[in-house]
Design an enzyme around this catalytic site. Structure first.
Site, PDB file in Angstrom:
ATOM      1  N   PRO A   1      -5.321  52.370  33.352  1.00 48.46           N
ATOM      2  CA  PRO A   1      -4.904  51.000  33.951  1.00 48.46           C
ATOM      3  C   PRO A   1      -3.412  50.764  33.837  1.00 48.46           C
ATOM      4  O   PRO A   1      -2.749  50.929  32.880  1.00 48.46           O
ATOM      5  CB  PRO A   1      -5.641  50.126  32.849  1.00 48.46           C
ATOM      6  CG  PRO A   1      -6.635  50.898  32.308  1.00 48.46           C
ATOM      7  CD  PRO A   1      -6.295  52.287  32.278  1.00 48.46           C
ATOM      8  N   GLU A   2      -2.998  50.019  34.775  1.00 50.05           N
ATOM      9  CA  GLU A   2      -1.458  49.643  34.955  1.00 50.05           C
ATOM     10  C   GLU A   2      -1.437  48.189  34.778  1.00 50.05           C
ATOM     11  O   GLU A   2      -2.421  47.452  34.606  1.00 50.05           O
ATOM     12  CB  GLU A   2      -0.755  50.199  36.043  1.00 50.05           C
ATOM     13  CG  GLU A   2      -1.176  51.634  36.150  1.00 50.05           C
ATOM     14  CD  GLU A   2      -0.412  52.296  37.451  1.00 50.05           C
ATOM     15  OE1 GLU A   2       0.831  51.581  37.946  1.00 50.05           O
ATOM     16  OE2 GLU A   2      -0.712  53.348  37.900  1.00 50.05           O
TER      17      GLU A   2
ATOM     18  N   HIS B   1     -20.783  55.291  24.014  1.00 53.89           N
ATOM     19  CA  HIS B   1     -19.191  55.091  23.816  1.00 53.89           C
ATOM     20  C   HIS B   1     -18.549  53.886  23.215  1.00 53.89           C
ATOM     21  O   HIS B   1     -17.436  53.695  23.468  1.00 53.89           O
ATOM     22  CB  HIS B   1     -18.112  55.762  24.830  1.00 53.89           C
ATOM     23  CG  HIS B   1     -18.808  56.973  25.400  1.00 53.89           C
ATOM     24  ND1 HIS B   1     -18.893  58.264  24.822  1.00 53.89           N
ATOM     25  CD2 HIS B   1     -19.620  57.426  26.702  1.00 53.89           C
ATOM     26  CE1 HIS B   1     -19.300  59.215  25.485  1.00 53.89           C
ATOM     27  NE2 HIS B   1     -19.712  58.522  26.868  1.00 53.89           N
TER      28      HIS B   1
ATOM     29  N   ARG C   1     -13.348  58.665  26.893  1.00 55.97           N
ATOM     30  CA  ARG C   1     -12.365  59.835  26.545  1.00 55.97           C
ATOM     31  C   ARG C   1     -11.530  59.424  25.287  1.00 55.97           C
ATOM     32  O   ARG C   1     -10.894  60.198  24.773  1.00 55.97           O
ATOM     33  CB  ARG C   1     -11.515  59.966  27.774  1.00 55.97           C
ATOM     34  CG  ARG C   1     -12.374  60.562  28.863  1.00 55.97           C
ATOM     35  CD  ARG C   1     -11.805  60.669  29.791  1.00 55.97           C
ATOM     36  NE  ARG C   1     -10.804  61.978  29.955  1.00 55.97           N
ATOM     37  CZ  ARG C   1     -10.085  62.738  30.763  1.00 55.97           C
ATOM     38  NH1 ARG C   1      -9.932  62.003  32.034  1.00 55.97           N
ATOM     39  NH2 ARG C   1      -9.370  63.730  30.588  1.00 55.97           N
TER      40      ARG C   1
ATOM     41  N   ARG D   1      21.332  55.286  36.144  1.00 62.15           N
ATOM     42  CA  ARG D   1      20.861  56.309  35.494  1.00 62.15           C
ATOM     43  C   ARG D   1      20.666  57.483  36.515  1.00 62.15           C
ATOM     44  O   ARG D   1      20.414  57.446  37.720  1.00 62.15           O
ATOM     45  CB  ARG D   1      19.391  55.797  35.133  1.00 62.15           C
ATOM     46  CG  ARG D   1      19.232  54.546  34.440  1.00 62.15           C
ATOM     47  CD  ARG D   1      19.012  55.081  32.829  1.00 62.15           C
ATOM     48  NE  ARG D   1      18.456  55.908  32.424  1.00 62.15           N
ATOM     49  CZ  ARG D   1      17.269  55.591  31.897  1.00 62.15           C
ATOM     50  NH1 ARG D   1      16.831  54.190  31.665  1.00 62.15           N
ATOM     51  NH2 ARG D   1      16.180  56.460  31.631  1.00 62.15           N
TER      52      ARG D   1
END
Ligand SMILES: [Zn+2]
Length: 318
Positions: free
Chosen positions: A2-3, A104, A123, A162
């Site tokens: 998820p972002e 889970h 996970r 950068r």
């Protein structure tokens, strides 16, 4: 993983569902993804959930000071926060306390309205941490700007100075917080910038364009409740819909929506990166991976959507 849009979607759902509720008790299952499990059991009961915020890719449940019978010495007299990072497969949502546990389920917080806030994570690449004000300040100190709030000038400054590749810079949580692989690829495609270009070689104008399209894409993805790649579900258990609007991510071998050239894949910044070789000209000498054959494509796509390692589980760079 998820972002920003997915985490924002979950945070908004939780805000609707659990704001103002008080935590009565804590039940833990597996705890290897929790910073200090005993701290949850010791410090959460009695506290009220006063706010749910997103910070980069994680959520902060802001907690009231502990109940009146708590001793000041153990820190419960002060407000604190519960940090929740969903990792790859984490889900957090309230359920009636009597409802059987999903597989889970590793954290259950009993609330004062008879529901439980449950965290499931197949996970266990996620992270949960109870943080006092001091620990939280330390935790947040290493992060860059929120991409939805960053000004045009600050965004340009964070990129143009950068020597790293633009894809790496977009993923670098100390430069910008909340962008991951999907929205990096989508915004670079939209801005017509190759992921392997160096930040220092982009013009100010290109960074302005990139910031604008990144913000547009993130906002649109939030409206559509995020992208459901692998098994993202929001706080109501619903998948997002933004994956239908992906133009580059996961589309290797498919036509570019602008120019019909086949989308290619390359490894940039250690991650699968999808781009149009015509719309996003590569820097000199950069090689994409050979086009995927029919047999390969399936496994590569699976690789892109499921098997990418989360960036890290440690405390400094979620
Ligand atoms: Zn194209």
């Amino acid at each position: 993983m998820p972002e920003l849009p997915e985490v924002e979607t979950v945070a908004r759902g939780l805000r609707q569902a659990i704001l103002g509720r008080r935590i009565l008790s804590v039940t833990l299952g597996k705890t290897d993804f929790i910073d200090d499990p005993a701290a949850l059991e010791q410090h959460l009961p009695g506290r009220q959930i006063e706010a749910v915020e997103r910070y980069g890719k994680f959520m902060l449940l802001r907690l009231s000071a502990g109940g009146e019978n708590r001793v000041a010495a153990n820190g419960d007299a002060a407000p604190a926060s519960l940090l929740v990072h969903l990792g790859m497969t984490g889900q957090i949502a309230p359920s009636p306390a009597g409802q059987p546990l999903e597989k889970h389920t590793h954290v259950c917080l009993l609330l004062d309205d008879g529901r439980e806030l449950r965290y499931t994570d197949a996970r266990r690449f996620g992270r949960i941490a109870y943080l006092t004000k001091e620990l939280l300040a330390e935790e947040l100190s290493g992060f860059g700007a929120d991409p939805l709030e960053v000004s045009k000038e600050e965004f340009a400054d964070r990129i143009c100075g950068r020597r790293a590749r633009i894809k790496a810079l977009l993923l670098d949580q100390s430069a910008l917080r909340g962008v991951g692989n999907i929205y990096a690829d989508e915004s670079l495609w939209k801005a017509k910038i190759h992921p392997a270009r160096l930040g220092a070689n982009l013009s100010r104008k290109q960074t302005h364009t990139l910031r604008r399209v990144l913000q547009d894409i993130l906002r649109k993805a939030i409206v559509l409740r995020g992208s459901s790649i692998s098994d993202f579900l929001d706080a109501e258990g619903e998948p997002g819909e933004y994956q239908r609007h992906h133009r580059a991510y996961g589309r290797e071998g498919k036509n570019c929506c602008r120019c019909k050239t086949l989308i290619r894949r390359a490894i940039v910044a250690g991650r699968s990166s999808y781009f149009c070789p015509r719309c996003q000209p590569s820097p000199r000498g950069f090689m994409a991976l050979p086009p995927a054959g029919k047999n390969e494509r399936k496994s590569k796509h699976r690789n892109a959507s499921h098997a990418e390692k989360p960036q890290t589980r440690n405390r400094k760079s979620p």
